[in-house]
Scaffold this motif. Structure first.
Motif, short mmCIF file in Angstrom:
data_model
loop_
_atom_site.label_atom_id
_atom_site.label_comp_id
_atom_site.label_asym_id
_atom_site.label_seq_id
_atom_site.Cartn_x
_atom_site.Cartn_y
_atom_site.Cartn_z
N ARG A 1 -4.20 -4.31 -0.16
CA ARG A 1 -5.17 -3.81 -1.14
C ARG A 1 -6.21 -2.92 -0.46
O ARG A 1 -6.61 -1.88 -1.00
CB ARG A 1 -5.85 -4.99 -1.83
CG ARG A 1 -6.84 -4.56 -2.91
CD ARG A 1 -7.42 -5.76 -3.64
NE ARG A 1 -6.40 -6.52 -4.33
CZ ARG A 1 -6.65 -7.60 -5.06
NH1 ARG A 1 -7.90 -8.06 -5.16
NH2 ARG A 1 -5.68 -8.23 -5.68
N ALA B 1 -1.80 1.69 -7.09
CA ALA B 1 -1.63 0.24 -7.12
C ALA B 1 -0.34 -0.14 -7.85
O ALA B 1 0.36 -1.08 -7.44
CB ALA B 1 -2.82 -0.42 -7.78
N TRP B 2 -0.01 0.58 -8.90
CA TRP B 2 1.21 0.30 -9.66
C TRP B 2 2.45 0.60 -8.81
O TRP B 2 3.39 -0.20 -8.77
CB TRP B 2 1.23 1.13 -10.94
CG TRP B 2 2.17 0.62 -11.99
CD1 TRP B 2 1.89 -0.26 -13.00
CD2 TRP B 2 3.56 0.95 -12.14
NE1 TRP B 2 3.01 -0.49 -13.75
CE2 TRP B 2 4.05 0.22 -13.26
CE3 TRP B 2 4.43 1.78 -11.45
CZ2 TRP B 2 5.36 0.32 -13.69
CZ3 TRP B 2 5.75 1.86 -11.87
CH2 TRP B 2 6.20 1.14 -12.98
N CYS B 3 2.43 1.73 -8.09
CA CYS B 3 3.54 2.07 -7.21
C CYS B 3 3.67 1.04 -6.09
O CYS B 3 4.78 0.65 -5.70
CB CYS B 3 3.34 3.46 -6.62
SG CYS B 3 3.43 4.81 -7.82
N ASN B 4 2.55 0.59 -5.56
CA ASN B 4 2.57 -0.39 -4.48
C ASN B 4 3.11 -1.74 -4.97
O ASN B 4 3.86 -2.41 -4.26
CB ASN B 4 1.15 -0.56 -3.92
CG ASN B 4 1.14 -1.26 -2.58
OD1 ASN B 4 1.69 -0.77 -1.60
ND2 ASN B 4 0.50 -2.42 -2.53
N ARG B 5 2.74 -2.12 -6.20
CA ARG B 5 3.29 -3.35 -6.77
C ARG B 5 4.80 -3.24 -6.91
O ARG B 5 5.54 -4.21 -6.66
CB ARG B 5 2.65 -3.62 -8.14
CG ARG B 5 3.16 -4.91 -8.79
CD ARG B 5 3.18 -4.82 -10.30
NE ARG B 5 3.95 -3.71 -10.80
CZ ARG B 5 5.28 -3.69 -10.88
NH1 ARG B 5 6.00 -4.72 -10.48
NH2 ARG B 5 5.92 -2.62 -11.36
N ALA B 6 5.28 -2.07 -7.31
CA ALA B 6 6.73 -1.88 -7.42
C ALA B 6 7.40 -2.06 -6.07
O ALA B 6 8.47 -2.68 -5.97
CB ALA B 6 7.04 -0.50 -8.00
N PRO C 1 5.13 -2.81 1.16
CA PRO C 1 3.90 -2.43 0.43
C PRO C 1 2.71 -2.40 1.37
O PRO C 1 2.72 -2.98 2.46
CB PRO C 1 3.76 -3.54 -0.62
CG PRO C 1 4.46 -4.72 0.00
CD PRO C 1 5.61 -4.15 0.78
N ALA D 1 6.44 -3.94 -3.71
CA ALA D 1 6.37 -5.36 -3.36
C ALA D 1 7.32 -6.21 -4.19
O ALA D 1 7.89 -7.18 -3.68
CB ALA D 1 4.94 -5.87 -3.53
N GLU D 2 7.51 -5.86 -5.47
CA GLU D 2 8.21 -6.75 -6.39
C GLU D 2 9.56 -6.25 -6.88
O GLU D 2 10.45 -7.06 -7.16
CB GLU D 2 7.31 -7.03 -7.60
CG GLU D 2 5.98 -7.69 -7.26
CD GLU D 2 5.09 -7.90 -8.47
OE1 GLU D 2 5.57 -7.64 -9.61
OE2 GLU D 2 3.92 -8.29 -8.29
N ASP D 3 9.73 -4.95 -7.02
CA ASP D 3 10.94 -4.42 -7.65
C ASP D 3 12.04 -4.05 -6.66
O ASP D 3 13.23 -4.23 -6.95
CB ASP D 3 10.60 -3.19 -8.50
CG ASP D 3 9.65 -3.51 -9.64
OD1 ASP D 3 9.49 -4.70 -9.95
OD2 ASP D 3 9.04 -2.56 -10.19
N THR E 1 -5.32 3.24 -10.11
CA THR E 1 -4.34 2.57 -10.97
C THR E 1 -2.91 2.97 -10.63
O THR E 1 -2.02 2.11 -10.53
CB THR E 1 -4.62 2.91 -12.45
OG1 THR E 1 -5.92 2.45 -12.80
CG2 THR E 1 -3.59 2.27 -13.37
#
Length: 267
Positions: free
Chosen positions: A152, A174-179, A149, A181-183, A171
């Motif tokens: 920020r 950031a959502w794709c970046n969170r994925a 990822p 990092a986490e998914d 938005t």
């Protein structure tokens, strides 16, 4: 508007043999092949599978594209999170759990069904049409495999018209970046060896992606694929993570091969 087919003759046999040697000498049953859109990952994967068959081995080549979420699921994300998530491809639009399940089954020597996605219809085929296979080795190919990822701060400024006009508050990115990092790490953990086909830069991707679309159209003469303008918009969905892949994957991959603008290996 026309462009040369993508890539019509495939990679040179000597290069395919070298990659095949790398994969076998890695000692891993599951390996990965990364490269931006249009680098010829699917073509190389098919050549490697043919090479394995010539030795009586079964190399199953999977694509991250076959694990896209179904259209209904993406439309739901588009309604509840951000409209851009209805478009397949960026991080967060894949069924990561299914990808892990399929890879685990194949790595354990179990026969399993391989999901298939119809890109022209933009939908996953029903399970009754998934082929059932077993494997000696597995190769997963995809454009953003193992990409980390961004920070920020790196997400703050939009970098193309799509982000400026359709995601001005960040938005979606950031959502794709969170994925990322986490998914996806649970999937990346299943890929102990990675080859990165490093193109000369993102500026070649629109041309290469348009060649892909023309090849898809030629293979499906009775169906309608994306127009040139649609492809030029489509590649903007991938630009941010693609540029980040070019910057980060050479230090992550076990092997990196640089390509020139016509996909000739330089290393």
């Amino acid at each position: 508007m026309s462009a040369p087919p993508h890539p019509s003759t495939g990679y040179a046999p000597a290069f395919v043999q070298r990659v095949d040697d790398w994969i076998r000498l890695s000692g891993h049953r599951v390996c990965a092949l990364a490269g931006l859109q249009g680098t010829g990952k699917s073509t190389l994967g098919a050549q490697l599978a043919a090479q394995a068959r010539s030795r009586g081995e079964r190399l199953v080549v999977l694509s991250i594209d076959d694990f896209y979420l179904g259209r209904r699921e993406r439309l739901q994300l588009g309604r509840t999170v951000h409209p851009l998530l209805a478009t397949r491809g960026p991080p967060g639009t894949h069924d990561v759990a299914l990808a892990c399940e399929v890879i685990d089954d194949l790595a354990a020597g179990r026969a399993t069904r391989l999901p298939r996605f119809d890109k022209i219809a933009d939908r996953r085929l029903p399970p009754s049409r998934w082929p059932r296979v077993s494997a000696d080795r597995v190769l997963l190919e995809g454009w953003f495999l193992k990409v980390p990822p961004q920070t920020r701060g790196q997400l703050a400024e939009p970098l193309n018209p799509l982000e400026r006009l359709d995601d001005p508050d960040g938005t979606w990115r950031a959502w794709c970046n969170r994925a990322l990092a986490e998914d996806y790490p649970v999937l990346w953990q299943r890929l102990p060896w990675l080859l990165f086909l490093q193109g000369p830069g993102f500026d070649t991707v629109p041309t290469w992606r348009w060649q892909q679309e023309q090849t898809l159209q030629a293979a499906n003469p009775g169906r309608t694929t994306m127009s040139h303008s649609q492809v030029m918009r489509f590649v903007q969905f991938f630009e941010r993570v693609s540029r980040h892949a070019l910057a980060t994957l050479p230090a992550i991959a076990q092997r990196t091969v640089r390509l020139d603008a016509v996909r000739r290996p330089l290393d």
